[in-house]
Design a protein around this motif. Structure first.
Motif, PDB file in Angstrom:
ATOM      1  N   UNK A   1      -1.490  -5.374   4.721  1.00 27.96           N
ATOM      2  CA  UNK A   1      -2.173  -6.559   4.202  1.00 27.96           C
ATOM      3  C   UNK A   1      -2.421  -6.463   2.693  1.00 27.96           C
ATOM      4  N   UNK A   2      -2.698  -5.227   2.225  1.00 25.00           N
ATOM      5  CA  UNK A   2      -3.026  -5.076   0.802  1.00 25.00           C
ATOM      6  C   UNK A   2      -1.754  -5.207  -0.046  1.00 25.00           C
ATOM      7  N   UNK A   3      -1.925  -5.502  -1.333  1.00 24.49           N
ATOM      8  CA  UNK A   3      -0.770  -5.597  -2.225  1.00 24.49           C
ATOM      9  C   UNK A   3      -0.856  -4.507  -3.302  1.00 24.49           C
ATOM     10  N   UNK A   4       0.289  -4.242  -3.937  1.00 18.29           N
ATOM     11  CA  UNK A   4       0.341  -3.267  -5.041  1.00 18.29           C
ATOM     12  C   UNK A   4       0.401  -4.046  -6.354  1.00 18.29           C
ATOM     13  N   UNK A   5      -0.598  -3.864  -7.236  1.00 15.57           N
ATOM     14  CA  UNK A   5      -0.681  -4.701  -8.439  1.00 15.57           C
ATOM     15  C   UNK A   5       0.184  -4.232  -9.609  1.00 15.57           C
ATOM     16  N   UNK A   6       0.769  -3.024  -9.507  1.00 12.99           N
ATOM     17  CA  UNK A   6       1.474  -2.450 -10.652  1.00 12.99           C
ATOM     18  C   UNK A   6       2.868  -3.032 -10.864  1.00 12.99           C
ATOM     19  N   UNK A   7       3.474  -2.710 -12.024  1.00 12.52           N
ATOM     20  CA  UNK A   7       4.829  -3.186 -12.319  1.00 12.52           C
ATOM     21  C   UNK A   7       5.815  -2.681 -11.268  1.00 12.52           C
ATOM     22  N   UNK A   8       6.643  -3.577 -10.763  1.00 14.83           N
ATOM     23  CA  UNK A   8       7.568  -3.240  -9.679  1.00 14.83           C
ATOM     24  C   UNK A   8       8.932  -3.861  -9.942  1.00 14.83           C
TER      25      UNK A   8
ATOM     26  N   UNK B   1       3.136  -8.576  -6.055  1.00 17.50           N
ATOM     27  CA  UNK B   1       3.056  -9.892  -6.713  1.00 17.50           C
ATOM     28  C   UNK B   1       3.687  -9.976  -8.098  1.00 17.50           C
ATOM     29  N   UNK B   2       3.816  -8.829  -8.806  1.00 19.70           N
ATOM     30  CA  UNK B   2       4.435  -8.912 -10.140  1.00 19.70           C
ATOM     31  C   UNK B   2       5.870  -8.367 -10.131  1.00 19.70           C
ATOM     32  N   UNK B   3       6.473  -8.307  -8.953  1.00 20.93           N
ATOM     33  CA  UNK B   3       7.823  -7.725  -8.836  1.00 20.93           C
ATOM     34  C   UNK B   3       8.868  -8.517  -9.601  1.00 20.93           C
ATOM     35  N   UNK B   4       9.758  -7.768 -10.240  1.00 24.24           N
ATOM     36  CA  UNK B   4      10.998  -8.331 -10.787  1.00 24.24           C
ATOM     37  C   UNK B   4      12.119  -7.987  -9.810  1.00 24.24           C
ATOM     38  N   UNK B   5      13.076  -8.901  -9.671  1.00 25.43           N
ATOM     39  CA  UNK B   5      14.236  -8.634  -8.822  1.00 25.43           C
ATOM     40  C   UNK B   5      15.480  -8.699  -9.703  1.00 25.43           C
TER      41      UNK B   5
END
Length: 283
Positions: free
Chosen positions: A221-228, A252-256
């Protein structure tokens, strides 16, 4: 500047009710002030998959670089537990022992799922995250791993044959079930001699027993806030667009980013592009 690699096994205490195993690793030296790069291989892989890339990135970035054998792989101990929770705990204990948190976690396939889970569980240990051709979604539809395991279990090699003969025999036996020669060569890196007999170095029984768990991802449920960064192979089908919403929910801040002309094993298919993507993400 990277210098002497140290290879070791570490005895670590069991924590929080889950028994970790002492992972085999290689650590390349570098500046202690900057987050280390930590590479996690995929299913049937081992730490040496990243040897040349680790050395090059240690040289290019000046950072410490850690490559690790997952439990039931490479030189790490075998265990009947093959859950991502167990693999994450193994790595948390190793990072703690080596004083390497927060680090840059770079995980391919199964290693990417371990990296993602660790980042979600312990975000303070992960400065940034790179998931290589994998997502936090069940990968059953795109995976041939169950078929590979079935093929590996059928191998029968007589005792006291030479290494080259053993590899040829195993390759011939695998070829009836696995047409792709590159995949066969990758699987054959796990063929090792023990007391005059050739056996698989991976814990095939544990991997086969838990293959559905390995292809899935623990619900979070939790998210990872760091750069991804999610780094995908242009020719791979492991991370279709239908996986993107779950990627965005948990990271949430993921780049693909896509590496053209690369399959699932991006680091093997396009090593220069792979390293360039990592350096770009660190910049």
């Amino acid at each position: 500047m990277a210098t002497n690699p140290g290879t070791s096994r570490l005895i670590v205490p069991a924590q929080r009710g889950r028994r970790s195993v002492p992972l085999s690793y290689t650590l390349l030296d570098g500046e202690a002030a900057r987050p280390a790069l930590v590479f996690l291989h995929g299913l049937f892989g081992c730490k040496t998959n990243f040897n040349s890339i680790a050395k090059a990135l240690a040289r290019q970035t000046g950072r410490r670089v850690l490559t690790v054998d997952a439990r039931n792989h490479g030189d790490s101990p075998h265990s009947p537990d093959m859950s991502y929770e167990a693999m994450s705990q193994d790595l948390q204990d190793l990072l703690s022992q080596l004083g390497l948190g927060p680090c840059v976690l770079i995980g391919h396939s199964m290693g990417g799922k371990t990296a993602m889970l660790l980042a979600l569980q312990r975000p303070e240990l992960v400065e940034r995250l790179i998931a290589v051709d994998i997502s936090p979604v069940n990968t059953t539809s795109s995976s041939d791993f169950p078929a590979y395991m079935a093929a590996m279990k059928t191998i029968d090699i007589p005792d006291k044959v030479s290494r080259s003969s053993a590899r040829k025999l195993a390759d011939k036996q695998l070829s009836s079930l696995i047409q792709d020669m590159a995949v066969r060569q990758f699987l054959l890196t796990n063929l090792v001699e023990v007391d005059g007999r050739f056996v698989w170095r991976v814990n095939l029984d544990a991997l086969a027993q838990h293959v559905n768990k390995i292809l899935a991802f623990p619900p979070r449920q939790e998210s990872y806030p760091g750069p991804t960064l999610f780094l995908l192979g242009g020719n791979s089908e492991f991370v279709p667009p239908s996986h993107h919403p779950e990627i965005r929910r948990l990271f949430p801040v993921a780049q693909i980013q896509t590496v053209p002309d690369a399959g699932h094993w991006i680091h093997a298919d396009r090593p220069q592009d792979f390293m360039a993507a990592i350096r770009g993400f660190l910049a």
